[in-house]
Write an enzyme that holds these catalytic residues in place. Structure first.
Site, mmCIF file in Angstrom:
data_model
loop_
_atom_site.group_PDB
_atom_site.id
_atom_site.type_symbol
_atom_site.label_atom_id
_atom_site.label_comp_id
_atom_site.label_asym_id
_atom_site.label_seq_id
_atom_site.Cartn_x
_atom_site.Cartn_y
_atom_site.Cartn_z
ATOM 1 N N LYS A 15 0.840 -1.204 0.000
ATOM 2 C CA LYS A 15 0.000 0.000 0.000
ATOM 3 C C LYS A 15 0.875 1.255 0.000
ATOM 4 O O LYS A 15 0.637 2.176 -0.768
ATOM 5 C CB LYS A 15 -0.911 0.043 1.244
ATOM 6 N N ARG A 90 -9.514 1.345 8.451
ATOM 7 C CA ARG A 90 -9.114 0.003 8.861
ATOM 8 C C ARG A 90 -10.214 -0.699 9.629
ATOM 9 O O ARG A 90 -10.041 -1.855 10.026
ATOM 10 C CB ARG A 90 -7.911 0.121 9.780
ATOM 11 N N ARG A 129 11.916 -6.197 5.215
ATOM 12 C CA ARG A 129 11.808 -4.742 5.043
ATOM 13 C C ARG A 129 12.795 -3.980 5.927
ATOM 14 O O ARG A 129 12.972 -4.280 7.093
ATOM 15 C CB ARG A 129 10.395 -4.264 5.365
ATOM 16 N N ARG A 159 11.655 -2.029 11.110
ATOM 17 C CA ARG A 159 10.554 -1.332 11.776
ATOM 18 C C ARG A 159 10.167 -2.140 13.022
ATOM 19 O O ARG A 159 10.120 -3.371 12.951
ATOM 20 C CB ARG A 159 9.364 -1.231 10.809
ATOM 21 N N ARG A 170 -0.446 -8.536 13.634
ATOM 22 C CA ARG A 170 -1.003 -7.568 12.672
ATOM 23 C C ARG A 170 -1.850 -8.277 11.619
ATOM 24 O O ARG A 170 -2.892 -7.772 11.196
ATOM 25 C CB ARG A 170 0.139 -6.785 11.999
#
Ligand code: AP5
Length: 222
Positions: A15, A90, A129, A159, A170
């Site tokens: 996204k 969300r 990531r 992160r 998540r």
């Protein structure tokens, strides 16, 4: 009519990557609620500091806080011609609030794009990531090993919420709370689905095509 885009999809779907590109190419603001909260933590903004523990655990921040953040951001002049929302809504409550905001603005329909990626690939992407500790920019796919950010030279780090246990949380939160949004939007003529499990430029091409098509159906200026 403005071009009002919502990028839906699970954590790691791309996204942020696609919103940034699309917004840059169309001259629209990219509004990432995750980035707003992370920047707010760096700037010691009380609302963001209060949200940090939830973010670090992979839980959602409360709807009232998120709706207030988005309401304020959409009221700024740069969002007048439209916007690209990344990470909002969300929950169904957030989606209802956004519908109301868009109606108040009188600025055309929402184009909602669901980016679909298999869970195994999401877990792989988030494990790899790296983001810049300075400006928050993601490393390009395949360039995660770079030591310094190409944009500002900052250190590339993992992160906090990309820890494997937090990623699993998540993904659960996504299935339970955010995935129902697909049903909320599915019947709208401006809802589209894209295959996010392709190289980024292929995803970009598919996205551009479906957004332009949906915008034309909805009467927006693409
Ligand atoms: P947020 O920052 O929105 O995180 P997220 O939704 O979990 O999304 P990600 O940023 O992890 O993934 P993405 O889909 O943007 O993928 P990306 O492009 O980065 O939210 C963080 C937290 O803030 C939430 O958990 C919550 O606590 C809070 N929050 C935020 N908004 C909220 C709201 N509205 N309500 C309540 N709480 C809220 O790509 C991922 C990786 O894959 C990158 O490394 C990228 O380089 C790579 N990649 C991208 N595309 C491809 C591709 N096509 N092929 C291969 N690799 C790719």
């Amino acid at each position: 009519m403005g071009l009002n885009i919502v990028m839906l999809g699970p954590p790691g779907a791309g996204k942020g990557t696609q919103s940034a590109r699309f917004a840059r190419e169309r001259g629209l603001p990219k509004i990432s609620t995750g980035d707003i909260l992370r920047d707010g933590v760096k700037e010691q903004w009380p609302v963001a500091l209060a949200a940090k523990a939830k973010m670090d655990r992979g839980e959602l921040v409360d709807d009232d806080t998120m709706v207030a953040i988005v309401r304020e951001r959409l009221s700024r002049p740069d969002a007048k011609p439209g916007f690209v929302l990344d990470g909002f809504p969300r929950t169904v409550a957030q989606a209802r609030a956004l519908d109301q905001l868009v109606e108040e603005r009188g600025s055309g329909p929402l184009v909602v794009v669901d980016i679909v990626v298999p869970e195994q690939e999401l877990v792989r992407r988030l494990a790899e990531r790296r983001i810049c500790s300075g400006c928050g920019t993601n490393a390009e796919p395949g360039e995660a090993a770079a030591a310094a950010c190409k944009r500002c030279g900052g250190e590339m780090v993992t992160r906090v919420d990309d820890d494997r246990n937090v990623v699993m949380e998540r993904l659960k939160v996504y299935q339970r709370t955010t995935r129902p949004l697909v049903e909320y939007y599915r019947e709208r003529p401006t809802f589209r689905v894209v295959n996010g499990a392709q190289p980024p430029d292929r995803v970009a091409h598919e996205l551009d095509t479906v957004i332009d098509d949906a915008a034309a159906v909805g009467g927006a200026v693409a």
